[in-house]
Design a protein around this motif. Sequence first.
Motif, PDB file in Angstrom:
ATOM      1  N   VAL A  85     -20.487  21.109 -36.278  1.00  0.00           N
ATOM      2  CA  VAL A  85     -20.079  21.593 -35.053  1.00  0.00           C
ATOM      3  C   VAL A  85     -20.725  22.894 -34.645  1.00  0.00           C
ATOM      4  O   VAL A  85     -21.328  22.863 -33.660  1.00  0.00           O
ATOM      5  CB  VAL A  85     -19.812  21.112 -34.751  1.00  0.00           C
ATOM      6  N   GLY A  86     -19.375  23.930 -35.452  1.00  0.00           N
ATOM      7  CA  GLY A  86     -19.623  25.143 -35.403  1.00  0.00           C
ATOM      8  C   GLY A  86     -21.077  25.953 -35.477  1.00  0.00           C
ATOM      9  O   GLY A  86     -21.113  26.817 -34.378  1.00  0.00           O
ATOM     10  N   TYR A  87     -21.425  25.724 -36.779  1.00  0.00           N
ATOM     11  CA  TYR A  87     -22.460  25.886 -37.013  1.00  0.00           C
ATOM     12  C   TYR A  87     -23.426  25.872 -36.050  1.00  0.00           C
ATOM     13  O   TYR A  87     -25.092  26.384 -35.487  1.00  0.00           O
ATOM     14  CB  TYR A  87     -23.206  25.913 -38.826  1.00  0.00           C
ATOM     15  N   GLY A  88     -24.070  24.539 -35.722  1.00  0.00           N
ATOM     16  CA  GLY A  88     -24.992  24.105 -34.541  1.00  0.00           C
ATOM     17  C   GLY A  88     -24.361  24.522 -33.548  1.00  0.00           C
ATOM     18  O   GLY A  88     -25.968  24.522 -32.600  1.00  0.00           O
ATOM     19  N   SER A  89     -23.586  24.712 -32.893  1.00  0.00           N
ATOM     20  CA  SER A  89     -23.720  25.155 -31.518  1.00  0.00           C
ATOM     21  C   SER A  89     -23.828  26.458 -31.381  1.00  0.00           C
ATOM     22  O   SER A  89     -24.322  27.222 -30.507  1.00  0.00           O
ATOM     23  CB  SER A  89     -21.487  24.849 -31.578  1.00  0.00           C
ATOM     24  N   ALA A  90     -23.693  27.663 -32.626  1.00  0.00           N
ATOM     25  CA  ALA A  90     -24.049  28.901 -32.574  1.00  0.00           C
ATOM     26  C   ALA A  90     -25.246  29.276 -32.946  1.00  0.00           C
ATOM     27  O   ALA A  90     -25.599  30.021 -31.929  1.00  0.00           O
ATOM     28  CB  ALA A  90     -23.051  30.112 -34.244  1.00  0.00           C
ATOM     29  N   ILE A  91     -26.058  28.064 -33.816  1.00  0.00           N
ATOM     30  CA  ILE A  91     -27.151  27.921 -33.655  1.00  0.00           C
ATOM     31  C   ILE A  91     -28.198  27.932 -31.985  1.00  0.00           C
ATOM     32  O   ILE A  91     -29.269  28.204 -31.460  1.00  0.00           O
ATOM     33  CB  ILE A  91     -28.473  27.420 -33.928  1.00  0.00           C
ATOM     34  N   LEU A  92     -27.364  27.159 -31.441  1.00  0.00           N
ATOM     35  CA  LEU A  92     -27.730  26.558 -30.074  1.00  0.00           C
ATOM     36  C   LEU A  92     -27.989  27.208 -28.995  1.00  0.00           C
ATOM     37  O   LEU A  92     -28.714  27.685 -27.978  1.00  0.00           O
ATOM     38  CB  LEU A  92     -27.500  24.842 -30.052  1.00  0.00           C
ATOM     39  N   LEU A  93     -26.548  27.884 -28.751  1.00  0.00           N
ATOM     40  CA  LEU A  93     -25.970  28.983 -28.060  1.00  0.00           C
ATOM     41  C   LEU A  93     -27.081  30.656 -27.670  1.00  0.00           C
ATOM     42  O   LEU A  93     -27.548  30.345 -26.900  1.00  0.00           O
ATOM     43  CB  LEU A  93     -24.787  29.176 -28.127  1.00  0.00           C
ATOM     44  N   ILE A 143     -37.638  24.760 -31.307  1.00  0.00           N
ATOM     45  CA  ILE A 143     -36.940  24.345 -32.847  1.00  0.00           C
ATOM     46  C   ILE A 143     -35.675  24.833 -32.767  1.00  0.00           C
ATOM     47  O   ILE A 143     -34.796  23.518 -33.901  1.00  0.00           O
ATOM     48  CB  ILE A 143     -37.902  24.651 -33.249  1.00  0.00           C
ATOM     49  N   TRP A 144     -35.346  26.152 -32.929  1.00  0.00           N
ATOM     50  CA  TRP A 144     -33.899  26.090 -33.368  1.00  0.00           C
ATOM     51  C   TRP A 144     -32.636  24.966 -32.259  1.00  0.00           C
ATOM     52  O   TRP A 144     -31.159  24.965 -33.110  1.00  0.00           O
ATOM     53  CB  TRP A 144     -33.740  27.680 -33.325  1.00  0.00           C
ATOM     54  N   CYS A 145     -33.010  25.010 -31.487  1.00  0.00           N
ATOM     55  CA  CYS A 145     -32.018  24.528 -29.926  1.00  0.00           C
ATOM     56  C   CYS A 145     -32.126  22.922 -30.972  1.00  0.00           C
ATOM     57  O   CYS A 145     -30.980  22.264 -31.385  1.00  0.00           O
ATOM     58  CB  CYS A 145     -32.277  24.323 -29.245  1.00  0.00           C
ATOM     59  N   ILE A 146     -33.254  22.565 -31.008  1.00  0.00           N
ATOM     60  CA  ILE A 146     -32.906  21.297 -32.414  1.00  0.00           C
ATOM     61  C   ILE A 146     -32.320  20.557 -33.309  1.00  0.00           C
ATOM     62  O   ILE A 146     -31.429  20.375 -33.724  1.00  0.00           O
ATOM     63  CB  ILE A 146     -34.559  20.789 -32.127  1.00  0.00           C
ATOM     64  N   MET A 147     -32.511  21.976 -34.217  1.00  0.00           N
ATOM     65  CA  MET A 147     -31.995  22.197 -35.421  1.00  0.00           C
ATOM     66  C   MET A 147     -30.392  22.289 -35.345  1.00  0.00           C
ATOM     67  O   MET A 147     -29.632  21.308 -35.914  1.00  0.00           O
ATOM     68  CB  MET A 147     -32.476  23.726 -35.458  1.00  0.00           C
ATOM     69  N   GLN A 166     -30.775  31.339 -24.824  1.00  0.00           N
ATOM     70  CA  GLN A 166     -30.749  33.258 -24.518  1.00  0.00           C
ATOM     71  C   GLN A 166     -32.604  32.812 -24.195  1.00  0.00           C
ATOM     72  O   GLN A 166     -32.771  33.904 -23.963  1.00  0.00           O
ATOM     73  CB  GLN A 166     -30.177  33.706 -25.461  1.00  0.00           C
ATOM     74  N   GLY A 167     -32.794  32.790 -25.344  1.00  0.00           N
ATOM     75  CA  GLY A 167     -35.011  32.941 -24.967  1.00  0.00           C
ATOM     76  C   GLY A 167     -35.545  32.897 -25.617  1.00  0.00           C
ATOM     77  O   GLY A 167     -34.884  33.943 -27.352  1.00  0.00           O
TER      78      GLY A 167
END
Length: 335
Positions: free
Chosen positions: A118-126, A149-153, A130-131
């Motif tokens: 969750v930590g790594y996934g949330s960091a990539i998502l956030l 793509i990175w949001c989905i990852m 930002q665009g």
Amino acid sequence: MPTLPIPLFGSLVLVFMLVALLRREGQSPLLPALLAACAVQGVIISLAQHYEIGAFRNIQPVSATIIPALAWISFQGTAIRGPRWRLDIWHAIGPLFVLFCLINAPAWLDVSIPILYVGYGSAILLISMQGPDALPRLRLGTGDAPTKIWCIMGLCLIGSAFSDILIVAAQLAGLSAWQPWIISLFSTGILILLGALALSDSLIDPDQSVPLSPVQIDTQLDNDLMMRLDQLMATQRLYLNADLTLTQLARRLHVPIKQLSIAINRKTGENVSRYINAHRINAACESLRTGESVTSAMLSAGFNTKSNYNREFLRKMKMPPSDWIRLNERVHETT
């Protein structure tokens, strides 16, 4: 228990993806490493859950935590700042902590592994949300595709943590027999999805060795910087390069990427990707006026995907290319 080792089948699919990825020229080693880790994890899951080999049951939780750390390193190394191995090595702390829990406090595994995902996934998502300007190393011509793509990852990593929660819930409900199914289906699906996303052309880093400059923002330099940028676009037409990145632009102007990104945003109200694509649309219109086909004009203007070209054309010209061509022909007929 599944009658076939589903994760092993998934690993085979991932191996074919890995071969395709390695055949690309100039490919950063980070994404292939992520894909390889996913393939190895599928094999470990098969040996642990399907063949019930005890040693691999102990390896499985440790190897599982390598994937989110490697996903983060790949994200940073290909999209944001380039590889920094002395910094990236610190992400081994997660797997080492899980190893410690496995030996000394197995009950902590049910908490520590989901937290890492969750930590790594949330960091990539956030960061991805930002665009495009938040991913300066990726090609501007790919538009919003890399961020999506990175949001989905990131969501995949968070979803993997959800499978761990399901396993705990199944155990508390006395449904331990469901555990192999949950692990096999969830893990295989997420691993294959991660591999497929890593295979995308949109994530290619064409500028692997360029370090990012430190951030120094001075709003008084915005006008001068935009004049220099506009002159660079007019004289050298850098936007025609389909592999152009924000990092390359900043290097040509000898300014930090953040300063360039903020100057463009303040003066145009757009991000860097849309600023460059606006120049590309103007170039495409020039080609269309000379009689070039829509596809030929798209490629010569620096676009490499038709969907991005059509979307940007519609955004800037308020109509698709085919309608613009007909309107331009009618204007010529009346004059």
